[in-house]
Design a protein around this motif. Sequence first.
Motif, short mmCIF file in Angstrom:
data_model
loop_
_atom_site.label_atom_id
_atom_site.label_comp_id
_atom_site.label_asym_id
_atom_site.label_seq_id
_atom_site.Cartn_x
_atom_site.Cartn_y
_atom_site.Cartn_z
N LEU A 234 9.46 7.53 1.99
CA LEU A 234 8.04 7.88 2.05
C LEU A 234 7.14 6.66 2.01
O LEU A 234 5.93 6.78 2.06
N GLY A 235 7.68 5.46 1.92
CA GLY A 235 6.86 4.26 1.89
C GLY A 235 6.16 4.04 0.57
O GLY A 235 5.06 3.50 0.53
N ILE A 236 6.77 4.49 -0.55
CA ILE A 236 6.12 4.34 -1.85
C ILE A 236 6.88 3.41 -2.77
O ILE A 236 6.44 3.13 -3.88
N GLY A 237 8.06 2.93 -2.32
CA GLY A 237 8.91 2.13 -3.19
C GLY A 237 8.25 0.85 -3.65
O GLY A 237 8.18 0.55 -4.85
N LEU A 238 7.73 0.04 -2.70
CA LEU A 238 7.13 -1.24 -3.08
C LEU A 238 5.84 -1.05 -3.86
O LEU A 238 5.48 -1.89 -4.69
N THR A 239 5.12 0.05 -3.62
CA THR A 239 3.91 0.32 -4.41
C THR A 239 4.27 0.52 -5.88
O THR A 239 3.64 -0.03 -6.79
N LEU A 240 5.32 1.33 -6.14
CA LEU A 240 5.77 1.55 -7.51
C LEU A 240 6.28 0.26 -8.12
O LEU A 240 6.01 -0.05 -9.29
N VAL A 241 7.04 -0.52 -7.33
CA VAL A 241 7.59 -1.78 -7.84
C VAL A 241 6.47 -2.72 -8.26
O VAL A 241 6.50 -3.30 -9.34
N ARG A 242 5.45 -2.87 -7.40
CA ARG A 242 4.36 -3.78 -7.75
C ARG A 242 3.64 -3.33 -9.02
O ARG A 242 3.31 -4.14 -9.89
N ARG A 243 3.43 -2.01 -9.16
CA ARG A 243 2.72 -1.53 -10.34
C ARG A 243 3.53 -1.78 -11.61
O ARG A 243 2.99 -2.20 -12.63
N LYS B 223 0.84 -1.19 0.00
CA LYS B 223 0.00 0.00 0.00
C LYS B 223 0.88 1.25 0.00
O LYS B 223 1.96 1.25 0.57
N VAL B 224 0.36 2.30 -0.59
CA VAL B 224 1.14 3.55 -0.69
C VAL B 224 1.39 4.12 0.70
O VAL B 224 0.50 4.16 1.55
N PHE B 225 2.64 4.54 0.94
CA PHE B 225 3.09 5.21 2.17
C PHE B 225 3.13 4.29 3.39
O PHE B 225 3.25 4.76 4.50
N VAL B 226 3.03 2.95 3.20
CA VAL B 226 3.08 2.05 4.34
C VAL B 226 4.52 1.75 4.67
O VAL B 226 5.32 1.38 3.81
N GLN B 227 4.89 1.93 5.97
CA GLN B 227 6.20 1.55 6.48
C GLN B 227 6.01 0.90 7.84
O GLN B 227 4.92 0.89 8.40
N GLY B 228 7.09 0.34 8.37
CA GLY B 228 7.02 -0.23 9.71
C GLY B 228 6.81 0.85 10.75
O GLY B 228 6.98 2.05 10.50
N LYS B 229 6.47 0.44 11.97
CA LYS B 229 6.20 1.39 13.05
C LYS B 229 7.48 2.15 13.38
O LYS B 229 8.52 1.59 13.63
N GLN B 230 7.39 3.47 13.38
CA GLN B 230 8.56 4.30 13.68
C GLN B 230 8.09 5.70 13.97
O GLN B 230 6.99 6.11 13.58
N THR B 231 8.92 6.46 14.66
CA THR B 231 8.63 7.85 14.96
C THR B 231 9.21 8.73 13.89
O THR B 231 9.81 8.26 12.92
#
Length: 620
Positions: free
Chosen positions: A562-571, A546-554
């Motif tokens: 920004l948590g968009i790498g895997l979204t772009l890769v999957r697309r 999912k767009v902007f999803v990352q592990g729990k962190q402050t």
Amino acid sequence: MKLRTHYWLLAFCIVLPIAVFFSIALDMLLTSQREVAMRHIEESARSARQELDAEIRRAQSVLRALAYSQSLDSADYARFYREALAANAGLGAWIILYDENGQQLVNTRVAYGDPLPQRPDTTVVKDMISTGKGLVTSVKWGPALKQHFVAVEQPIATASGRHLVLSQAFTPSYFTRTYAGRVIPESWPVWVIDGKGTMISRRDAGEAKTGNPVQADVLTAIRAAPSGRLRHTSVEGTEIDGYFVHSALSDWAVVVGAPVAEINASVIRGMSVAVAGFLLAIAAAVGLGVHTGKRLVRFVSNASRAARALGRESAVTVLKKSNIGEMEALNDAIREADARLRQEMDSRAQAERERNELLARERAARTHAEEQNAAKDEFLAMLGHELRNPLGAITSAVAVLDHACLPGMPAEASNRARDVLRRQSAHLRSLVDDLLEVNRALMGKLALNRQRMDLGEAVRSCVDMLQSSGKLKTHHVETSLACVPVMADGTRLAQVIDNILDNAVKYSPPGTRIAIAVRREGDEAVMSVRDEGVGITPDLLPHVFKVFVQGKQTLQRVQGGLGIGLTLVRRLVEMHGGVIAVTSEGANQGATVTVRLPLADAAPKALPVMSGEDAGAWWR
């Protein structure tokens, strides 16, 4: 047995079980609401603790950053005073620089050049310098301040070998403001207590002020466990239910409490409506019973005759034969009305089902809207943090260049400043490019220039580029790359491979193994990347694409992004007619990313349609 006797027995048998079970339900509900209130107190305490730890962590980061100031190496304390003043936490905080003997060299609380005293506990300074470890102090009294304060301290060593101590000091009011914006009722006391049992700050008008010891029962409770509930009576006689939790970065503890009377009052207010309704219903039932009992016998005879006069017959099988003549006559009339009643009940049931369906749709829509709003807030926070870091570095580099003409400024500083400008500008450009790229991919605006190429050779080229850049020098890389032909856009395929390899390096500790393989399975080309890194928790694994999803962190994140790498890769993989999957055994168990693409000679697959969830996540 007369009808009146049956009636009273029936009323007694109905009212008694209802009263018993209603009392049990009230007690269960009362207990549940009190537990909810205690959970609210616990969540408030943990939230306040996180805010407190964030302030300590921020102070430690500022001190470590100031330790690298060139003005310390050159003993230019006037310049260091300006740098420290700019980095100070704000109102109620100041930065102090001590020499190895505890003499203050810089103090942002006063004007530069004013006389500065020597701290009385010089042994603490010498201990920090000898051990190289900083500390978070207990409450101290400042004679010059005429009030109490606490400090986060860090020993440093300049390039010339001189040992100093940097300290970020805070007044108690500073920490009161850290949780002032929290959703904690004003009547709830919030305490911050140091390891000696001394009050640091307190948000209420209680008897324990800053610098005074807390009550013995409270101190005993917070020393017995890292966190837990406590109940005590204040000096004013107010009974308090509270929850305490210790700071992860110091020996401090945060206590949030609520007056027991306030908790009970809120619970009782909620219960009063139910109790009043129950008592009103019982009173109405008894009154109606007394009134109706006198008229029931006469009414039964008249009602039965009126029902038979309607001339309608209906088979009502659920009514049992009664040994009371008047009741049996009434049964005959009820059977006749049964058909109409059932028809009315069916209509009402249908209306109730439709109402429940509409209510469920409304709740689902509201939940979805709240999730979208939360995703927007999280993305804005991440984007602001990612932009702030390079902009801060660029600002610092520009400041260095502005002072490049000053006497004594080394040329290397200007060169390093230009390097910082180049790197951070490239980082900003990369962030914007990633955002634009994933937007175009999710909106279906990317076009592929497919050519026949070797997937193994493409992976080898990307690995060689990472090795030449030095990103893989701290990892053990194992490759097994077979020659597998695919029809792909070379640029987009390299983008997919680079993103996957970059994630494996980013989330794998130095010295771990990264295994990269390319093989043929049936009519598919398969690329897998296995690392021994931090892994993915089971609750995060279903959402990694999912767009902007990352592990729990402050916001003080280590990896960034920004948590968009895997979204772009999957697309991109889907646009090539392939699929991508991520598996992990859990936290610290590593992860495996598998990409499957059709072989160059295989029949093309239909391009997957972008899901509404992925598309919606981007415009949010």
